[in-house]
Write a protein that holds these residues in place. Structure first.
Motif, PDB file in Angstrom:
ATOM      1  N   MET A   1       0.847  -1.185   0.000  1.00 41.75           N
ATOM      2  CA  MET A   1       0.000   0.000   0.000  1.00 41.75           C
ATOM      3  C   MET A   1       0.877   1.227   0.000  1.00 41.75           C
ATOM      4  N   ASN A   2       0.547   2.247  -0.819  1.00 37.72           N
ATOM      5  CA  ASN A   2       1.316   3.463  -0.886  1.00 37.72           C
ATOM      6  C   ASN A   2       0.963   4.327   0.313  1.00 37.72           C
ATOM      7  N   ALA A   3       1.985   4.754   1.064  1.00 29.87           N
ATOM      8  CA  ALA A   3       1.734   5.501   2.287  1.00 29.87           C
ATOM      9  C   ALA A   3       1.124   6.857   2.032  1.00 29.87           C
ATOM     10  N   ARG A   4       1.190   7.351   0.793  1.00 32.15           N
ATOM     11  CA  ARG A   4       0.704   8.692   0.514  1.00 32.15           C
ATOM     12  C   ARG A   4      -0.719   8.700  -0.002  1.00 32.15           C
ATOM     13  N   ASN A   5      -1.277   7.508  -0.333  1.00 39.28           N
ATOM     14  CA  ASN A   5      -2.632   7.472  -0.883  1.00 39.28           C
ATOM     15  C   ASN A   5      -3.636   8.068   0.079  1.00 39.28           C
ATOM     16  N   GLY A   6      -4.465   8.943  -0.425  1.00 42.31           N
ATOM     17  CA  GLY A   6      -5.574   9.460   0.355  1.00 42.31           C
ATOM     18  C   GLY A   6      -5.196  10.498   1.381  1.00 42.31           C
ATOM     19  N   LEU A   7      -3.910  10.923   1.440  1.00 39.05           N
ATOM     20  CA  LEU A   7      -3.499  11.886   2.438  1.00 39.05           C
ATOM     21  C   LEU A   7      -3.466  13.288   1.853  1.00 39.05           C
ATOM     22  N   ALA A   8      -3.901  14.253   2.614  1.00 41.77           N
ATOM     23  CA  ALA A   8      -3.881  15.642   2.147  1.00 41.77           C
ATOM     24  C   ALA A   8      -2.469  16.184   2.231  1.00 41.77           C
ATOM     25  N   VAL A   9      -2.059  16.968   1.245  1.00 42.47           N
ATOM     26  CA  VAL A   9      -0.732  17.581   1.247  1.00 42.47           C
ATOM     27  C   VAL A   9      -0.772  18.810   2.133  1.00 42.47           C
ATOM     28  N   LEU A  10       0.149  18.890   3.051  1.00 45.83           N
ATOM     29  CA  LEU A  10       0.151  19.972   4.031  1.00 45.83           C
ATOM     30  C   LEU A  10       0.950  21.170   3.523  1.00 45.83           C
ATOM     31  N   ALA A  11       0.500  22.394   3.835  1.00 45.50           N
ATOM     32  CA  ALA A  11       1.200  23.614   3.446  1.00 45.50           C
ATOM     33  C   ALA A  11       2.253  23.950   4.471  1.00 45.50           C
ATOM     34  N   VAL A  12       3.278  24.738   4.056  1.00 44.62           N
ATOM     35  CA  VAL A  12       4.384  25.059   4.940  1.00 44.62           C
ATOM     36  C   VAL A  12       3.976  26.161   5.917  1.00 44.62           C
ATOM     37  N   ALA A  13       4.308  25.978   7.207  1.00 39.96           N
ATOM     38  CA  ALA A  13       4.010  27.003   8.208  1.00 39.96           C
ATOM     39  C   ALA A  13       4.942  26.838   9.396  1.00 39.96           C
ATOM     40  N   ALA A  14       4.895  27.744  10.339  1.00 43.66           N
ATOM     41  CA  ALA A  14       5.762  27.685  11.509  1.00 43.66           C
ATOM     42  C   ALA A  14       5.159  26.796  12.574  1.00 43.66           C
ATOM     43  N   MET A  15       5.988  26.261  13.438  1.00 42.01           N
ATOM     44  CA  MET A  15       5.523  25.377  14.500  1.00 42.01           C
ATOM     45  C   MET A  15       5.010  26.173  15.677  1.00 42.01           C
ATOM     46  N   MET A  16       4.175  25.524  16.461  1.00 40.48           N
ATOM     47  CA  MET A  16       3.639  26.160  17.654  1.00 40.48           C
ATOM     48  C   MET A  16       4.748  26.532  18.628  1.00 40.48           C
ATOM     49  N   ALA A  17       4.483  27.539  19.489  1.00 39.43           N
ATOM     50  CA  ALA A  17       5.449  27.971  20.494  1.00 39.43           C
ATOM     51  C   ALA A  17       5.733  26.821  21.450  1.00 39.43           C
ATOM     52  N   GLY A  18       7.008  26.687  21.847  1.00 40.40           N
ATOM     53  CA  GLY A  18       7.376  25.642  22.808  1.00 40.40           C
ATOM     54  C   GLY A  18       7.896  24.393  22.151  1.00 40.40           C
ATOM     55  N   THR A  19       7.744  24.278  20.818  1.00 39.96           N
ATOM     56  CA  THR A  19       8.293  23.112  20.120  1.00 39.96           C
ATOM     57  C   THR A  19       9.128  23.583  18.955  1.00 39.96           C
ATOM     58  N   ALA A  20       9.846  24.685  19.162  1.00 40.09           N
ATOM     59  CA  ALA A  20      10.616  25.288  18.085  1.00 40.09           C
ATOM     60  C   ALA A  20      11.718  24.378  17.585  1.00 40.09           C
ATOM     61  N   ALA A  21      12.103  23.422  18.384  1.00 43.35           N
ATOM     62  CA  ALA A  21      13.148  22.498  17.950  1.00 43.35           C
ATOM     63  C   ALA A  21      12.667  21.608  16.835  1.00 43.35           C
ATOM     64  N   CYS A  22      11.347  21.512  16.654  1.00 44.80           N
ATOM     65  CA  CYS A  22      10.782  20.688  15.603  1.00 44.80           C
ATOM     66  C   CYS A  22      10.512  21.552  14.390  1.00 44.80           C
ATOM     67  N   THR A  82       9.500   6.651   5.533  1.00 43.39           N
ATOM     68  CA  THR A  82       9.350   7.521   4.359  1.00 43.39           C
ATOM     69  C   THR A  82       8.334   8.618   4.646  1.00 43.39           C
ATOM     70  N   GLY A  83       7.200   8.242   5.238  1.00 44.50           N
ATOM     71  CA  GLY A  83       6.133   9.203   5.486  1.00 44.50           C
ATOM     72  C   GLY A  83       6.521  10.327   6.421  1.00 44.50           C
ATOM     73  N   LEU A  84       7.413  10.048   7.377  1.00 43.11           N
ATOM     74  CA  LEU A  84       7.813  11.068   8.336  1.00 43.11           C
ATOM     75  C   LEU A  84       8.742  12.119   7.737  1.00 43.11           C
ATOM     76  N   THR A  85       9.270  11.852   6.566  1.00 44.73           N
ATOM     77  CA  THR A  85      10.238  12.785   5.968  1.00 44.73           C
ATOM     78  C   THR A  85       9.622  13.725   4.951  1.00 44.73           C
ATOM     79  N   GLN A  86       8.326  13.604   4.692  1.00 43.99           N
ATOM     80  CA  GLN A  86       7.730  14.375   3.596  1.00 43.99           C
ATOM     81  C   GLN A  86       6.327  14.832   3.948  1.00 43.99           C
ATOM     82  N   ALA A  87       5.813  15.749   3.136  1.00 44.12           N
ATOM     83  CA  ALA A  87       4.436  16.201   3.300  1.00 44.12           C
ATOM     84  C   ALA A  87       3.493  15.016   3.135  1.00 44.12           C
ATOM     85  N   GLY A  88       2.397  15.044   3.883  1.00 43.02           N
ATOM     86  CA  GLY A  88       1.439  13.951   3.793  1.00 43.02           C
ATOM     87  C   GLY A  88       1.692  12.845   4.781  1.00 43.02           C
TER      88      GLY A  88
END
Length: 423
Positions: A1-22, A82-88
């Motif tokens: 099964m393709n890990a990207r099937n059916g997943l919405a592509v996320l837009a780029v934005a800043a992280m919430m305060a307190g987790t800036a390391a991510c 693979t999924g953790l390294t990319q959008a979706g």
């Protein structure tokens, strides 16, 4: 099964305060609007129950919907990495334990939860160790459940052939021989899903090599996998092969669960996590469990219960919805969630004070507390390449196929682990 099937592509934005390391790769929802969290798992068989569980979460957190996406267990590691390294990718992911989670931690794919999830205090240190970074000591997952591995038996079949749960090895073999004579498969054991083979070995033969005492010695460099007791433990599976299905090496876990649940096999070596799937096949099945009596020549003198922290849930460092994902993870530390794990998923919750209402699960946990032994290759020997569990699985497969003897298997295990393990 393709890990990207059916997943919405996320837009780029800043992280919430307190987790800036991510690093965020999608738009956060700090405005308080509705959010759908993508949660990945390797348990398709639990999908229906998780739908019920996350419906309860939604009732208390109406702005958050959890989209449970399960993948095939044998393909999950690759899909997740693979999924953790990319959008979706997922916002929250089910994580392997001990050495299995370390590559994701080292790659920076997961956010540490220390100081972010207050409910981590609801777990024992030993439970948190399954999700702890080897190098930095931080916790990257909320522990889900502990797994044990033992033998289930069909009470109706045992009654029909006047059998009792064995208290000695000779009793177990005599029962198996009686079942063979009656054309009933004694043990529904798989061979196609090779990851089960090291678990079978520990279930039937941890007593032969000494269980936790051997663990201490091998970690201290005072024992090796080529020691006679460990070699003998590998050979126990070969000795039991006449009591496994004739087509064992072509059978997957689901195949042998069906074989057992439909009454074609009297016993099955399986995990606590298999209780719900087996009962789903046959809800009327009257089950019992037992731990295997000490094998001939055993170092340990009483049965041992195999157990380990099996899974946790962690936060994708690139999730667009850090705040909401942390709300979900905090909820997973509560007694409410722990009870759902115990009673709905039929698994052993690690939340302090939570006990299962299922008597079989209670028996498994009690046995583990009395006489524990680790799933050795998972707990201690997945911190380098090649993985100890992979080496043992491949070796036991060759042993059962008649391609290697136990001494050759043990030598390959020791040689492979020695490439990275230093006492």
């Amino acid at each position: 099964m393709n890990a990207r099937n059916g997943l919405a592509v996320l837009a780029v934005a800043a992280m919430m305060a307190g987790t800036a390391a991510c690093t965020a790769t999608g738009s956060s929802n700090d405005s308080g609007g509705d959010v759908t969290l993508s949660l990945w798992s390797w348990r398709p068989e639990d999908a229906a129950v998780y739908k019920q569980i996350f419906a309860e979460f939604h009732q208390s957190h109406p702005h958050i919907t959890v989209d449970f996406k399960p993948y095939k267990s044998t393909e999950y590691n690759t899909i997740l990495s693979t999924g953790l390294t990319q959008a979706g990718g997922p916002d929250v992911a089910q994580l392997r334990s001990y050495g299995g989670v370390q590559p994701l931690i080292q790659a920076g794919d997961l956010a540490p939860l220390d100081g972010q999830v207050a409910g981590l205090s609801n777990f024992e240190t030993s439970a948190l160790d399954g999700a702890r970074g080897k190098k930095d000591g931080k916790v990257y997952g909320v522990p889900l459940e502990m797994s044990t591995f033992q033998v289930y038996y069909n009470k109706a079949i045992f009654a029909k052939y006047q059998l009792q749960p064995p208290t000695t090895w000779d009793q177990m073999i005599a029962a198996a021989q009686k079942l063979v004579a009656a054309k009933v498969t004694p043990f529904a054991a798989a061979g196609k899903d090779t990851w089960l083979l090291p678990l079978y070995k520990d279930t039937f033969a941890a007593t032969r090599y000494g269980g936790p005492d051997f663990e201490k010695k091998v970690l201290a460099g005072q024992a090796k996998f080529t020691d006679p007791s460990y070699v003998a433990s590998l050979d126990v599976l070969k000795q039991l092969q006449p009591y496994f299905p004739k087509d064992q090496m072509g059978l997957a876990e689901t195949d042998v669960q069906t074989l057992f649940a439909t009454g074609k096999a009297a016993m099955i070596p399986e995990g606590s996590f298999a209780l719900a799937p087996i009962k789903a096949i046959n809800p009327d099945l009257d089950l019992g469990v037992f731990n295997v009596p000490p094998a001939p020549g055993a170092v340990a003198t009483k049965p041992l219960q195999v157990g380990w922290v099996d899974a946790s849930y962690g936060l994708n460092a690139k999730s667009a919805h850090q705040k909401e994902a942390l709300e979900l993870l905090q909820w997973m530390t509560t007694t409410d969630f722990g009870k759902l794990v115990a009673d709905k998923l039929k698994q052993v919750s690690l939340v302090k004070g939570v006990q299962s209402s299922d008597p079989l699960l209670g028996q498994m946990v009690s046995a583990y507390r009395d006489d524990p032994t680790p799933y050795l290759m998972l707990v201690d020997f997945r911190y380098g390449t090649p993985l100890g569990s992979d080496l043992e699985a491949a070796g036991l497969q060759k042993l059962l196929l008649g391609q290697q003897n136990a001494t050759q298997v043990a030598t390959d295990i020791q040689t492979g682990i020695s490439q990275w393990f230093k006492p």
